[in-house]
Scaffold this motif. Structure first.
Motif, mmCIF file in Angstrom:
data_model
loop_
_atom_site.group_PDB
_atom_site.id
_atom_site.type_symbol
_atom_site.label_atom_id
_atom_site.label_comp_id
_atom_site.label_asym_id
_atom_site.label_seq_id
_atom_site.Cartn_x
_atom_site.Cartn_y
_atom_site.Cartn_z
ATOM 1 N N SER A 131 0.819 -1.209 0.000
ATOM 2 C CA SER A 131 0.000 0.000 0.000
ATOM 3 C C SER A 131 0.855 1.263 0.000
ATOM 4 C CB SER A 131 -0.933 0.009 1.215
ATOM 5 O OG SER A 131 -0.166 -0.033 2.401
ATOM 6 N N ASP A 132 2.099 1.164 0.477
ATOM 7 C CA ASP A 132 2.968 2.344 0.545
ATOM 8 C C ASP A 132 3.859 2.497 -0.683
ATOM 9 O OD1 ASP A 132 4.590 0.143 1.054
ATOM 10 O OD2 ASP A 132 5.860 1.218 2.457
ATOM 11 N N ALA A 133 3.631 1.688 -1.711
ATOM 12 C CA ALA A 133 4.526 1.700 -2.878
ATOM 13 C C ALA A 133 3.762 1.779 -4.193
ATOM 14 C CB ALA A 133 5.418 0.466 -2.850
ATOM 15 N N ASP A 134 2.715 2.550 -4.228
ATOM 16 C CA ASP A 134 1.920 2.727 -5.452
ATOM 17 C C ASP A 134 1.497 1.404 -6.071
ATOM 18 O OD1 ASP A 134 2.049 5.520 -5.285
ATOM 19 O OD2 ASP A 134 3.973 5.577 -6.358
ATOM 20 N N GLY A 135 1.158 0.434 -5.235
ATOM 21 C CA GLY A 135 0.658 -0.847 -5.722
ATOM 22 C C GLY A 135 1.714 -1.809 -6.216
ATOM 23 N N MET A 136 2.989 -1.473 -6.055
ATOM 24 C CA MET A 136 4.061 -2.364 -6.504
ATOM 25 C C MET A 136 4.338 -3.411 -5.428
ATOM 26 S SD MET A 136 6.633 0.417 -8.272
ATOM 27 C CE MET A 136 7.991 -0.689 -8.183
ATOM 28 N N SER A 137 4.812 -4.583 -5.859
ATOM 29 C CA SER A 137 5.207 -5.630 -4.915
ATOM 30 C C SER A 137 6.677 -5.443 -4.555
ATOM 31 C CB SER A 137 4.993 -7.009 -5.531
ATOM 32 O OG SER A 137 5.933 -7.228 -6.566
ATOM 33 N N ASN A 138 7.121 -6.103 -3.495
ATOM 34 C CA ASN A 138 8.536 -6.058 -3.123
ATOM 35 C C ASN A 138 9.420 -6.619 -4.232
ATOM 36 O OD1 ASN A 138 8.651 -4.773 -0.592
ATOM 37 N ND2 ASN A 138 7.881 -6.607 0.403
ATOM 38 N N ALA A 139 8.926 -7.591 -4.971
ATOM 39 C CA ALA A 139 9.703 -8.153 -6.085
ATOM 40 C C ALA A 139 9.917 -7.094 -7.172
ATOM 41 C CB ALA A 139 8.998 -9.375 -6.660
ATOM 42 N N GLN A 140 8.887 -6.334 -7.478
ATOM 43 C CA GLN A 140 9.015 -5.270 -8.478
ATOM 44 C C GLN A 140 9.933 -4.148 -7.981
ATOM 45 O OE1 GLN A 140 4.772 -4.752 -8.647
ATOM 46 N NE2 GLN A 140 4.666 -5.560 -10.736
ATOM 47 N N ILE A 141 9.780 -3.804 -6.723
ATOM 48 C CA ILE A 141 10.649 -2.786 -6.126
ATOM 49 C C ILE A 141 12.101 -3.256 -6.185
ATOM 50 C CG2 ILE A 141 11.270 -1.682 -3.938
ATOM 51 C CD1 ILE A 141 8.208 -1.702 -3.304
ATOM 52 N N GLY A 142 12.319 -4.525 -5.867
ATOM 53 C CA GLY A 142 13.668 -5.080 -5.899
ATOM 54 C C GLY A 142 14.310 -5.001 -7.265
ATOM 55 N N TYR A 143 13.532 -5.284 -8.297
ATOM 56 C CA TYR A 143 14.075 -5.200 -9.652
ATOM 57 C C TYR A 143 14.508 -3.771 -9.953
ATOM 58 C CZ TYR A 143 14.529 -5.275 -14.687
ATOM 59 O OH TYR A 143 15.029 -5.141 -15.952
ATOM 60 N N LEU A 144 13.669 -2.811 -9.597
ATOM 61 C CA LEU A 144 14.015 -1.404 -9.845
ATOM 62 C C LEU A 144 15.239 -0.985 -9.043
ATOM 63 C CD1 LEU A 144 10.493 0.282 -9.916
ATOM 64 C CD2 LEU A 144 12.044 -0.076 -11.845
ATOM 65 N N LEU A 145 15.336 -1.439 -7.803
ATOM 66 C CA LEU A 145 16.480 -1.080 -6.981
ATOM 67 C C LEU A 145 17.767 -1.715 -7.514
ATOM 68 C CD1 LEU A 145 14.912 -1.421 -3.420
ATOM 69 C CD2 LEU A 145 15.445 0.699 -4.644
ATOM 70 N N GLU A 146 17.677 -2.944 -7.959
ATOM 71 C CA GLU A 146 18.853 -3.665 -8.467
ATOM 72 C C GLU A 146 19.360 -3.069 -9.777
ATOM 73 O OE1 GLU A 146 21.623 -7.025 -8.338
ATOM 74 O OE2 GLU A 146 20.232 -6.336 -6.813
ATOM 75 N N THR A 147 18.440 -2.764 -10.686
ATOM 76 C CA THR A 147 18.837 -2.350 -12.042
ATOM 77 C C THR A 147 18.752 -0.849 -12.281
ATOM 78 O OG1 THR A 147 16.594 -2.655 -12.894
ATOM 79 C CG2 THR A 147 18.089 -4.562 -12.988
ATOM 80 N N GLY A 148 18.010 -0.134 -11.420
ATOM 81 C CA GLY A 148 17.810 1.290 -11.627
ATOM 82 C C GLY A 148 16.722 1.544 -12.657
ATOM 83 N N SER A 149 16.352 2.804 -12.778
ATOM 84 C CA SER A 149 15.329 3.196 -13.745
ATOM 85 C C SER A 149 15.571 4.643 -14.167
ATOM 86 C CB SER A 149 13.933 3.071 -13.130
ATOM 87 O OG SER A 149 12.967 3.656 -13.981
ATOM 88 N N PRO A 150 16.095 4.837 -15.373
ATOM 89 C CA PRO A 150 16.290 6.208 -15.852
ATOM 90 C C PRO A 150 14.977 7.007 -15.870
ATOM 91 C CG PRO A 150 17.442 4.669 -17.270
ATOM 92 C CD PRO A 150 16.605 3.853 -16.327
ATOM 93 N N ALA A 151 13.882 6.342 -16.203
ATOM 94 C CA ALA A 151 12.593 7.029 -16.264
ATOM 95 C C ALA A 151 12.168 7.558 -14.897
ATOM 96 C CB ALA A 151 11.517 6.093 -16.813
ATOM 97 N N MET A 152 12.606 6.883 -13.835
ATOM 98 C CA MET A 152 12.258 7.302 -12.470
ATOM 99 C C MET A 152 13.412 8.040 -11.794
ATOM 100 S SD MET A 152 10.344 3.813 -11.243
ATOM 101 C CE MET A 152 9.728 4.449 -9.698
ATOM 102 N N ASN A 153 14.472 8.318 -12.569
ATOM 103 C CA ASN A 153 15.668 8.975 -12.036
ATOM 104 C C ASN A 153 16.235 8.195 -10.846
ATOM 105 O OD1 ASN A 153 17.657 10.913 -12.106
ATOM 106 N ND2 ASN A 153 16.567 12.328 -10.765
ATOM 107 N N LEU A 154 16.261 6.882 -10.991
ATOM 108 C CA LEU A 154 16.712 5.987 -9.932
ATOM 109 C C LEU A 154 17.991 5.280 -10.377
ATOM 110 C CD1 LEU A 154 16.036 4.615 -7.191
ATOM 111 C CD2 LEU A 154 14.749 2.922 -8.501
ATOM 112 N N GLU A 155 19.068 5.526 -9.627
ATOM 113 C CA GLU A 155 20.341 4.872 -9.941
ATOM 114 C C GLU A 155 20.295 3.397 -9.553
ATOM 115 O OE1 GLU A 155 24.113 6.688 -9.091
ATOM 116 O OE2 GLU A 155 23.084 8.536 -8.521
ATOM 117 N N PRO A 156 21.019 2.551 -10.292
ATOM 118 C CA PRO A 156 21.087 1.138 -9.884
ATOM 119 C C PRO A 156 21.795 1.017 -8.541
ATOM 120 C CG PRO A 156 22.140 1.477 -12.029
ATOM 121 C CD PRO A 156 21.766 2.813 -11.501
ATOM 122 N N ARG A 157 21.262 0.155 -7.707
ATOM 123 C CA ARG A 157 21.894 -0.141 -6.426
ATOM 124 C C ARG A 157 21.948 -1.667 -6.286
ATOM 125 N NH1 ARG A 157 18.830 4.669 -5.260
ATOM 126 N NH2 ARG A 157 20.249 6.297 -4.584
#
Length: 167
Positions: A36-62
């Motif tokens: 509920s605190d992540a715009d409907g995303m699951s932890n698995a989806q969040i993990g993918y974004l954190l691992e690989t980053g997302s230029p569209a979200m201005n998120l660096e890979p970690r």
């Protein structure tokens, strides 16, 4: 000509080796319910974004999952070798125990890497948003702790889940 199994435990050995050939030890975040605190995303989806980053979200890979598992690959390899030895001895129970030990060691390594927090720093806007929500930590990957705590392992035998780090 027919083949006959002889000797004590030969069928157990063949059964354990056959079981081992179908087994996978998976480490990370199983697909799950949306948060509920992540715009409907699951932890698995969040993990993918954190691992690989997302230029569209201005998120660096970690990267944390792959390096976390790689950091203990020698230890995990030893456990997997022992699991094979147990299968060759016909001891499926010990084989699954050792596979679980390998999964647990890999999972703990990933969590330790997340806790260490040695990643690209958070954007100032992220730090500001955290402070607005009453959070004091500026450590990347750890806001509420839900994502880190969702790291686990699963042992699958074909389509059947045999054991998980959550049990």
């Amino acid at each position: 000509m027919s083949v006959q199994a002889t000797g004590e435990g030969l069928l157990d050995i063949l059964d354990a080796v056959a079981a081992l050939s179908k087994v996978e030890v998976l480490v990370g975040v199983p697909h799950g319910e949306s948060r509920s605190d992540a715009d409907g995303m699951s932890n698995a989806q969040i993990g993918y974004l954190l691992e690989t980053g997302s230029p569209a979200m201005n998120l660096e890979p970690r990267p944390h999952l792959v390096p976390g598992v790689e950091a203990v690959q020698d230890i995990v390899g030893q456990q997997l070798t022992k699991a094979v030895d147990s299968a060759l001895q016909g001891n499926k129970k010990r084989m699954f125990f050792l596979l679980g030990t390998a999964g647990m060691k890999a999972t703990m390594s990933v969590k330790n890497l997340i806790n260490a927090g040695d990643f690209a720093p958070l954007m100032p806007s992220t730090v500001k948003a955290r402070k607005k929500r009453g959070r004091k930590s500026i450590k990347p990957l750890v806001d509420t702790g839900q994502y880190r705590n969702s790291q686990t392992y699963v042992i699958k035998n074909g389509d059947e889940e045999v054991k998980s780090g959550n049990t």
